[in-house]
Enzyme design. Structure first.
Site, short mmCIF file in Angstrom:
data_model
loop_
_atom_site.label_atom_id
_atom_site.label_comp_id
_atom_site.label_asym_id
_atom_site.label_seq_id
_atom_site.Cartn_x
_atom_site.Cartn_y
_atom_site.Cartn_z
CE1 TYR A 53 -3.30 -2.79 0.24
CE2 TYR A 53 -3.75 -2.18 2.39
CZ TYR A 53 -4.17 -3.02 1.30
OH TYR A 53 -5.05 -3.74 1.33
CB SER A 212 -13.84 -4.22 -1.56
OG SER A 212 -14.09 -3.28 -2.41
N PRO A 213 -16.11 -4.42 1.18
CG PRO A 213 -16.59 -3.80 3.22
CD PRO A 213 -15.46 -3.96 2.37
CG LEU A 219 -22.57 -2.32 -2.96
CD1 LEU A 219 -21.97 -3.59 -2.37
CD2 LEU A 219 -23.99 -2.56 -3.68
#
Length: 328
Positions: A53, A212-213, A219
């Protein structure tokens, strides 16, 4: 915030995890510190990062926070290795190119560098970021065993691996170290883990950490009317990450979530998280907020339980295609 056991291991994590993919690049240390403060105040514990990252800067930000603003014992620290920058002499034609390396040397060297950046002598969970076609799973698992037996990691797992690899790794580590967790993308827009990863996790006692829910941010409903200028979808380095979920099938699911949210008087983000957190195998849903305000909207989702009818309707509209041999 609820604490959940990760599979059958002794590791317990908060039901919502805090991701750091944007830290050190789009999120500066001040905003990261505010996020961590709000997260801990809400009862959160799981802090997820990776050596890759921002080329290690996300870990450096966390290390700075652990050195002054955050007590190490308050967080369950997760990091990943196995993706590195190709800095070999012959790689000059592709500066900054990423290569997969889950070899014993690659994983242990990466873990040692992560520990130095994080300013700690161990992580609570160490994960292999993705499969390496050039390294045997036996060698990769030997590195995971060494990470635990040397005290560098308390628990180990895999990220973005298929069910067969998770089952094989669990067998290789059975009896001493064990495979505690699997971290994979999972949301109403990506339910592929239900084909074979979740059955493997259930059978072998591994817990699932969902990255990444919120379907890479889609969403939340922010893309229903276009592409916001300040969104990931408009970002030069994240647009390709979001693009796969801006298609027709995904839009139908987003509209179903928005309809459910309107009926419940909640935000689409809250409905999407509530659906995911109701899945039994999920130990934690890792949200990656760019700003403190974005994180606070996710934290607000923890008090909602979806009615059965809503949950079933979302199940139906987002159901993954199953065929032989998943469905006989």
């Amino acid at each position: 915030m609820e604490r959940r056991r990760v599979g059958r291991s002794g590791l317990r994590v908060s039901e919502l995890g805090l991701g750091s993919m944007t830290w050190g690049r789009d999120t500066d240390e001040l905003d990261a510190a505010e996020q961590v403060r709000d997260f801990l105040d809400a009862g959160g514990t799981l802090l997820d990062t990776a050596a890759s990252y921002a080329d290690g800067d996300a870990e450096r930000v966390i290390g700075s926070l652990l050195a002054g603003k955050v007590d190490r014992s308050d967080v369950v620290l997760v990091t990943k290795a196995g993706i590195r920058t190709d800095d070999r002499p012959g790689a000059a034609a592709r500066p900054g190119a990423k290569v997969v390396d889950a070899s014993r040397a690659g994983l242990i060297d990466s873990l040692d560098a992560s520990l130095e950046r994080l300013g700690t002598d161990h992580v609570d969970l160490f994960l292999v970021a993705c499969p390496d076609p050039n390294t045997t799973l036996e060698e990769t698992c030997s590195a995971l065993r060494l990470a635990v037996t040397s005290g560098r990691a308390r628990y180990v797992g895999l990220s973005n691996h298929p069910g067969w690899a998770a089952a094989r790794a669990a067998t290789l580590l059975e009896g001493d170290v064990g495979l505690a967790a699997l971290e994979l993308e999972y949301s109403l827009l990506e339910r592929g883990v239900e084909r074979d990863v979740m059955p493997a996790a259930d059978a072998l006692g591994m817990g699932l950490l969902a990255w990444s829910p919120l379907g890479r941010g889609v969403l939340t409903g922010k893309y229903r009317r276009g592409l916001p200028a300040d969104s990931r979808g408009a970002s030069p380095h994240l647009a390709a990450f979001v693009q796969p979920y801006l298609d027709g099938p995904s839009s139908a699911i987003v509209e179903a979530v928005a309809t459910a949210a309107d009926g419940l008087g909640r935000a689409p983000l809250e409905v999407a998280l509530a659906w995911l957190l109701a899945r039994e195998t999920v130990a934690s849903a890792i949200v990656g907020a760019r700003t403190p305000a974005q994180l606070r909207t996710s934290l607000a989702a923890l008090d909602i339980a979806l009615p059965y009818e809503v949950h079933a309707a979302l199940d139906d509209v987002s159901a993954p295609e199953l065929g032989y041999p998943e469905r006989w």
